[in-house]
Design a protein around this motif. Structure first.
Motif, PDB file in Angstrom:
ATOM      1  N   PRO A 191       0.928  23.553 -23.062  1.00 55.85           N
ATOM      2  CA  PRO A 191       0.225  22.578 -22.508  1.00 55.85           C
ATOM      3  C   PRO A 191       0.001  22.457 -20.891  1.00 55.85           C
ATOM      4  O   PRO A 191      -1.151  22.308 -20.581  1.00 55.85           O
ATOM      5  CB  PRO A 191       1.246  21.255 -22.768  1.00 55.85           C
ATOM      6  N   ALA A 192       0.995  23.180 -20.246  1.00 55.73           N
ATOM      7  CA  ALA A 192       0.832  23.176 -18.861  1.00 55.73           C
ATOM      8  C   ALA A 192      -0.368  24.565 -18.231  1.00 55.73           C
ATOM      9  O   ALA A 192      -1.083  24.132 -17.506  1.00 55.73           O
ATOM     10  CB  ALA A 192       2.200  23.474 -18.251  1.00 55.73           C
ATOM     11  N   THR A 193      -0.347  25.490 -19.230  1.00 51.66           N
ATOM     12  CA  THR A 193      -1.180  26.371 -19.127  1.00 51.66           C
ATOM     13  C   THR A 193      -2.710  26.039 -19.563  1.00 51.66           C
ATOM     14  O   THR A 193      -3.465  26.274 -18.634  1.00 51.66           O
ATOM     15  CB  THR A 193      -0.818  27.593 -19.904  1.00 51.66           C
ATOM     16  N   ALA A 194      -2.562  25.156 -20.597  1.00 49.55           N
ATOM     17  CA  ALA A 194      -4.188  24.769 -21.034  1.00 49.55           C
ATOM     18  C   ALA A 194      -4.293  23.902 -19.872  1.00 49.55           C
ATOM     19  O   ALA A 194      -5.807  23.668 -19.515  1.00 49.55           O
ATOM     20  CB  ALA A 194      -3.788  23.958 -22.190  1.00 49.55           C
ATOM     21  N   ALA A 195      -3.496  22.856 -19.318  1.00 53.33           N
ATOM     22  CA  ALA A 195      -4.032  22.002 -18.228  1.00 53.33           C
ATOM     23  C   ALA A 195      -4.717  22.733 -16.869  1.00 53.33           C
ATOM     24  O   ALA A 195      -5.478  22.321 -16.249  1.00 53.33           O
ATOM     25  CB  ALA A 195      -2.912  21.036 -17.734  1.00 53.33           C
ATOM     26  N   ARG A 196      -3.977  24.017 -16.508  1.00 52.50           N
ATOM     27  CA  ARG A 196      -4.370  24.814 -15.498  1.00 52.50           C
ATOM     28  C   ARG A 196      -5.668  25.494 -15.838  1.00 52.50           C
ATOM     29  O   ARG A 196      -6.495  25.457 -14.971  1.00 52.50           O
ATOM     30  CB  ARG A 196      -3.082  25.850 -15.298  1.00 52.50           C
ATOM     31  N   ASP A 197      -5.685  25.965 -16.927  1.00 49.42           N
ATOM     32  CA  ASP A 197      -7.104  26.431 -17.289  1.00 49.42           C
ATOM     33  C   ASP A 197      -8.423  25.734 -17.210  1.00 49.42           C
ATOM     34  O   ASP A 197      -9.411  25.861 -16.896  1.00 49.42           O
ATOM     35  CB  ASP A 197      -7.018  27.120 -18.835  1.00 49.42           C
ATOM     36  N   ARG A 198      -8.109  24.396 -17.834  1.00 52.00           N
ATOM     37  CA  ARG A 198      -9.039  23.277 -17.592  1.00 52.00           C
ATOM     38  C   ARG A 198      -9.450  23.020 -16.345  1.00 52.00           C
ATOM     39  O   ARG A 198     -10.589  22.546 -15.958  1.00 52.00           O
ATOM     40  CB  ARG A 198      -8.617  21.976 -18.458  1.00 52.00           C
ATOM     41  N   ALA A 199      -8.560  22.905 -15.547  1.00 49.42           N
ATOM     42  CA  ALA A 199      -8.653  22.529 -14.023  1.00 49.42           C
ATOM     43  C   ALA A 199      -9.440  23.756 -13.368  1.00 49.42           C
ATOM     44  O   ALA A 199     -10.470  23.449 -12.655  1.00 49.42           O
ATOM     45  CB  ALA A 199      -7.169  22.608 -13.321  1.00 49.42           C
ATOM     46  N   LEU A 200      -9.274  24.983 -13.760  1.00 45.95           N
ATOM     47  CA  LEU A 200     -10.014  26.012 -13.241  1.00 45.95           C
ATOM     48  C   LEU A 200     -11.419  25.920 -13.649  1.00 45.95           C
ATOM     49  O   LEU A 200     -12.325  26.265 -13.043  1.00 45.95           O
ATOM     50  CB  LEU A 200      -9.377  27.212 -13.874  1.00 45.95           C
ATOM     51  N   ALA A 201     -11.698  25.582 -14.988  1.00 43.25           N
ATOM     52  CA  ALA A 201     -12.967  25.639 -15.598  1.00 43.25           C
ATOM     53  C   ALA A 201     -13.654  24.385 -15.020  1.00 43.25           C
ATOM     54  O   ALA A 201     -15.007  24.604 -14.448  1.00 43.25           O
ATOM     55  CB  ALA A 201     -12.986  25.508 -17.162  1.00 43.25           C
ATOM     56  N   ARG A 202     -12.971  23.382 -14.790  1.00 40.65           N
ATOM     57  CA  ARG A 202     -13.834  22.079 -14.044  1.00 40.65           C
ATOM     58  C   ARG A 202     -14.250  22.696 -12.713  1.00 40.65           C
ATOM     59  O   ARG A 202     -15.331  22.397 -12.104  1.00 40.65           O
ATOM     60  CB  ARG A 202     -13.074  20.943 -13.995  1.00 40.65           C
ATOM     61  N   ALA A 203     -13.255  23.199 -11.905  1.00 40.39           N
ATOM     62  CA  ALA A 203     -13.773  23.456 -10.487  1.00 40.39           C
ATOM     63  C   ALA A 203     -14.597  24.334 -10.500  1.00 40.39           C
ATOM     64  O   ALA A 203     -15.548  24.459  -9.628  1.00 40.39           O
ATOM     65  CB  ALA A 203     -12.292  24.007  -9.883  1.00 40.39           C
ATOM     66  N   VAL A 204     -14.754  25.652 -11.288  1.00 43.58           N
ATOM     67  CA  VAL A 204     -15.891  26.823 -11.083  1.00 43.58           C
ATOM     68  C   VAL A 204     -17.026  26.193 -11.690  1.00 43.58           C
ATOM     69  O   VAL A 204     -18.025  26.368 -10.939  1.00 43.58           O
ATOM     70  CB  VAL A 204     -15.533  27.762 -11.953  1.00 43.58           C
ATOM     71  N   ALA A 205     -17.122  25.196 -12.652  1.00 46.16           N
ATOM     72  CA  ALA A 205     -18.505  24.625 -12.978  1.00 46.16           C
ATOM     73  C   ALA A 205     -18.761  23.572 -12.010  1.00 46.16           C
ATOM     74  O   ALA A 205     -20.111  23.737 -11.704  1.00 46.16           O
ATOM     75  CB  ALA A 205     -17.937  23.844 -14.304  1.00 46.16           C
ATOM     76  N   GLY A 206     -18.070  22.854 -11.503  1.00 43.58           N
ATOM     77  CA  GLY A 206     -18.524  21.931 -10.290  1.00 43.58           C
ATOM     78  C   GLY A 206     -18.857  22.717  -9.005  1.00 43.58           C
ATOM     79  O   GLY A 206     -19.913  22.432  -8.498  1.00 43.58           O
ATOM     80  N   ALA A 207     -18.240  23.807  -8.593  1.00 38.60           N
ATOM     81  CA  ALA A 207     -18.714  24.568  -7.634  1.00 38.60           C
ATOM     82  C   ALA A 207     -20.056  25.237  -7.840  1.00 38.60           C
ATOM     83  O   ALA A 207     -21.037  25.155  -6.928  1.00 38.60           O
ATOM     84  CB  ALA A 207     -17.862  25.509  -7.147  1.00 38.60           C
ATOM     85  N   VAL A 208     -20.245  25.655  -9.005  1.00 32.64           N
ATOM     86  CA  VAL A 208     -21.502  26.204  -9.422  1.00 32.64           C
ATOM     87  C   VAL A 208     -22.776  25.541  -9.406  1.00 32.64           C
ATOM     88  O   VAL A 208     -23.722  25.601  -8.693  1.00 32.64           O
ATOM     89  CB  VAL A 208     -21.690  26.969 -10.841  1.00 32.64           C
ATOM     90  N   GLU A 209     -22.422  24.318 -10.048  1.00 32.09           N
ATOM     91  CA  GLU A 209     -23.376  23.176  -9.987  1.00 32.09           C
ATOM     92  C   GLU A 209     -23.655  22.714  -8.565  1.00 32.09           C
ATOM     93  O   GLU A 209     -24.785  22.273  -8.244  1.00 32.09           O
ATOM     94  CB  GLU A 209     -23.101  22.028 -10.894  1.00 32.09           C
ATOM     95  N   ALA A 210     -22.724  22.678  -7.501  1.00 40.11           N
ATOM     96  CA  ALA A 210     -22.827  22.050  -6.424  1.00 40.11           C
ATOM     97  C   ALA A 210     -23.968  22.729  -5.414  1.00 40.11           C
ATOM     98  O   ALA A 210     -24.368  22.279  -4.689  1.00 40.11           O
ATOM     99  CB  ALA A 210     -21.499  21.953  -5.636  1.00 40.11           C
ATOM    100  N   VAL A 211     -23.857  24.025  -5.690  1.00 38.56           N
ATOM    101  CA  VAL A 211     -24.613  25.001  -4.751  1.00 38.56           C
ATOM    102  C   VAL A 211     -25.820  25.660  -5.563  1.00 38.56           C
ATOM    103  O   VAL A 211     -26.314  26.517  -4.801  1.00 38.56           O
ATOM    104  CB  VAL A 211     -23.877  25.949  -3.955  1.00 38.56           C
ATOM    105  N   GLY A 212     -26.055  25.037  -6.601  1.00 39.25           N
ATOM    106  CA  GLY A 212     -27.471  25.791  -7.370  1.00 39.25           C
ATOM    107  C   GLY A 212     -26.887  27.093  -7.765  1.00 39.25           C
ATOM    108  O   GLY A 212     -27.867  27.897  -7.750  1.00 39.25           O
ATOM    109  N   GLY A 213     -25.855  27.793  -8.233  1.00 43.00           N
ATOM    110  CA  GLY A 213     -25.651  28.857  -8.513  1.00 43.00           C
ATOM    111  C   GLY A 213     -25.700  29.418  -9.817  1.00 43.00           C
ATOM    112  O   GLY A 213     -26.118  28.407 -10.870  1.00 43.00           O
ATOM    113  N   TYR A 214     -25.694  30.726 -10.010  1.00 41.75           N
ATOM    114  CA  TYR A 214     -25.981  30.989 -11.531  1.00 41.75           C
ATOM    115  C   TYR A 214     -24.704  31.716 -12.080  1.00 41.75           C
ATOM    116  O   TYR A 214     -24.577  32.189 -13.134  1.00 41.75           O
ATOM    117  CB  TYR A 214     -27.064  32.189 -11.690  1.00 41.75           C
TER     118      TYR A 214
END
Length: 736
Positions: free
Chosen positions: A10-33
């Motif tokens: 569960p802790a690893t899954a929580a960490r991976d979800r946090a990484l995925a949210r952060a990367v997706a949010g960052a890409v969307e924030a600056v119009g990245g690909y």
């Protein structure tokens, strides 16, 4: 998510979800690909890519690992805690030429450190189309910072709960949002063979012409990596085009050989291609030996077009040998670009240790190596200078071998010819009876020759059998010449550095006055990142009335000029002190002398005039760090001495005098900024570390306290500045 996750639960899954949210949010924030995140690993000084999206993760294997001391934007963002924004290739080339040497494409990139308070977890990165001359807007920067801050908060919460936030596995691959393809099938079927590839490099669509060309239905092609469907496309001659379209967004068209002469894409690609089910005989038409390949990138992926083409003029050239291309043991991106980065990094390496470290960090990953040994020639013998990856003590038997010995490391140097062994069996057959450190593997022995002069030999070890293509042999041989030149330069540096440090030592006091009422100890450490002497100095001067003048100073810069100025200032301070001048007069006179000399440098200084009997002292300070005082009860504090500007700037400068008392059992510490400064850290943090170390140090004997205070600086391998420390103490008790 695909690829290899780091851990489970569960802790690893929580960490991976946090990484995925952060990367997706960052890409969307600056119009990245595309985007990703690097995290600290269990290996000190090493970041590993933990998650990536929008890029085929295998295509960028050379950048999965990042040493924090290398000149790359990811490493700088982590070291400094400051964001790095590179809007286009020109900006990246100016600041990070090694990045562009490995990825010479037009793209913008942004790197946001991920940290909570003083703790740093890693770096968030986003790629987007190049925007020459246009930087991120304030709103975009704020959204990118917010994504990094949210991720840091989640990682800190996991860390506080006792969960690991380090990353030691392969990166996770976050799927890119898929685009619909069915609506375009009818129109696309009227064209040439067309494949649609998503941002991870997997086939998402194949039109009817592609099915006929490849002899397989679209259902068996979808989800396969492009270089599995077309193994020949993973060769080094073509994979650079793939890398370019995924990064730069510019379309490209080129001729590619798909027939038997060009089919050798490596064991990994062959095995992957076999995994695509064979629909049986009689399906599809024969694939032309030469095809015209078009790559057309877009936000959701890349369109690949294929059609028969006439052989180009260079068609008679031999194709790449075995063990090349995507999926092979030696990643082609590494063999093409990491050697370029190695060549650039070698120009920055000064000492032999730095040269060996650069070779370890850049050359081994480039070719998939696991072992490295460098031998240096001295007279007629080879001596082991650096090793990594070999069993402990195994290479000791070869240390100091004569050039008359029949060993591959010797013969590669005496003949000037590199030796390549694709297996340990081949090595044992060529040199019967030679001790082997492993039963399975491959070895390359490279001569290190600079400007026709033998320097030594280099051994590269691989932990499995592998071939060496003509291209790899050429590249390795050329790199051996660069390594030899760097080592020859380092050898000259070592001798010149010893001479320079001898000069520095001659300019410092050979001994300090011995007084029963006051003990003094001085320490000096030269900078370890460069051979030039520095301008730090300390001194203890016996003046009239039995008083002692304690002096510490730091001339700006390094080199002979700084050392010469230091010698002049030390002499001036001694002359003014021995003439009976008050502290402010000594500092003012030295300031005026430096202005009159006009060496183009300034200096800081702290001058303390101490009465050993009473402990009363008068101090004057010129732009120098505040001294420290350790009380008899063990408390240590930063003194607040009034001061003036640094020496050599203002002829009318005044230097107020502060009175203080050095009681029995107390220790006064004067030091230069090299002891408390560190790249990317606030100097106040360094002063606080020194204060804590002084409080924890035993005041007697004073030599042990001095050694403890400089111990951390002495262990720092690439310290940019020299260090001077002067301690004074009035011993407590009758023995005083």
């Amino acid at each position: 998510m695909t690829a290899t996750a780091d851990g489970s639960g569960p802790a690893t899954a929580a960490r991976d979800r946090a990484l995925a949210r952060a990367v997706a949010g960052a890409v969307e924030a600056v119009g990245g690909y595309a985007g990703g995140v690097y995290l600290r690993s269990g290996t000190g000084g090493l970041l590993r890519m933990a998650l990536v999206t929008g890029l085929p993760w295998r295509l960028f294997r050379p950048w999965w690992r990042m040493q924090v001391n290398r000149p790359y934007p990811v490493a700088e963002a982590y070291r400094t805690g400051q964001a790095v924004h590179l809007p286009d290739a020109e900006a990246a080339m100016r600041r990070f030429p090694q990045l562009m040497a490995g990825l010479p494409f037009r793209f913008g990139s942004f790197y946001e450190p991920v940290g909570a308070g003083p703790r740093r977890f890693g770096v968030l990165l986003v790629l987007r189309p190049a925007t020459p001359g246009a930087v991120l807007g304030a709103r975009e920067r704020e959204r990118l910072r917010a994504a990094a801050a949210r991720l840091a908060g989640e990682l800190e919460a996991l860390r506080a709960a006792g969960e690991t936030v380090l990353w030691d596995g392969d990166p996770l691959c976050l799927p890119w949002p898929a685009a619909g393809v069915e609506a375009a099938r009818e129109a696309v079927d009227r064209l040439e063979a067309v494949l649609s590839v998503d941002r991870q490099g997997a086939v998402a669509f194949a039109n009817t012409a592609a099915e006929e060309l490849l002899g397989r239905p679209a259902a068996l092609l979808r989800g396969r990596a492009l270089w599995e469907v077309l193994p020949w496309l993973g060769q080094s001659a073509y994979e650079d085009h793939l890398r370019g379209v995924f990064l730069s967004g510019a379309p490209v068209r080129f001729a590619a050989r798909s027939g038997p002469a060009g089919a050798g894409a490596g064991a990994g690609a062959d095995a992957a291609a076999d995994a695509v089910a064979d629909p049986g005989p009689g399906t599809g038409r024969p694939v032309a030996e030469w095809l015209s390949v078009g790559l057309y990138p877009g936000p959701s992926g890349v369109t690949v077009t294929l059609e028969a083409a006439e052989p180009p003029a260079y068609a008679s050239e031999p194709a790449a040998g075995p063990d090349t291309g995507l999926g092979s043991p030696a990643d082609r991106a590494s063999s093409l670009y990491r050697p370029v980065a190695l060549a650039i990094a070698l120009t920055e390496a000064v000492t032999a240790r730095q040269v060996a470290a650069v070779v370890t960090e850049e050359l081994l990953p480039a070719f998939g190596g696991r072992q490295l040994a460098i031998y240096m020639l001295d007279e007629r013998h080879l001596y082991l200078a650096w090793e990594t990856g070999f069993p402990t003590g195994f290479l000791n038997r070869f240390d100091g071998v004569s050039l008359h010995e029949r060993l591959p490391g010797v013969e590669t140097l005496t003949s000037g010819r590199p030796l390549f062994f694709e297996s340990m069996e081949h090595l044992a057959a060529a040199y019967p009876g030679i001790p082997l450190d492993a039963e399975v593997g491959a070895r390359a022995f490279l001569p290190l020759i600079a400007s026709g002069r033998p320097v030594g030999s280099c051994i590269l070890g691989f932990d499995r059998r592998r071939g060496f293509s003509p291209e790899e042999r050429t590249v390795l041989t050329a790199l051996a010449g660069l390594i030899a030149q760097a080592l020859e330069r380092a050898r000259r540096y070592d001798s010149e550095a010893a001479l320079a440090r001898g000069l520095q030592a001659a300019l410092l006091p050979h001994r300090l006055p011995v007084r029963g009422e006051v003990a003094t100890v001085g320490r000096y450490l030269p900078g370890s990142d460069g051979m030039e002497v520095g301008g730090d100095w300390y001194d203890v001067i016996e003046t009239d009335g039995g008083r002692l003048a304690l002096v510490i100073g730091d001339v700006q810069g390094h080199g002979v000029a700084a050392a010469a100025t230091m010698g002049q200032l030390r002499s001036a301070v001694r002359a003014f002190a021995l003439s009976g001048n008050a502290p402010d007069q000594v500092v003012r006179g030295t300031n005026q002398l430096l202005i009159d000399l006009d060496p183009g440098q300034f200096a800081s200084c702290c001058y303390v005039l101490l009465d050993p009997g009473s402990g009363r002292a008068l101090a004057a300070r010129a732009g120098h760090p505040q001294p420290l005082l350790r009380r008899a009860d063990g408390r240590a504090e930063v003194l607040d001495l009034a001061g003036g500007v640094v020496l050599g700037i203002d002829p009318g400068a005044r230097y107020p005098v502060t009175e203080l008392t050095l009681g029995p059992g107390e220790v006064l510490a004067l030091y230069t900024d090299g002891l408390v400064e560190a790249p990317g850290a606030d100097i106040d943090e360094g002063v606080e570390r020194l204060r804590a170390a002084l409080a924890a140090a035993r005041p007697s004997p004073l030599t042990e306290a001095a050694d403890r205070l400089v111990a951390e600086a002495a262990r720092t391998p690439d310290r940019p500045d020299d260090v001077a420390l002067l301690l004074a103490s009035r011993p407590a008790g009758p023995s005083a």
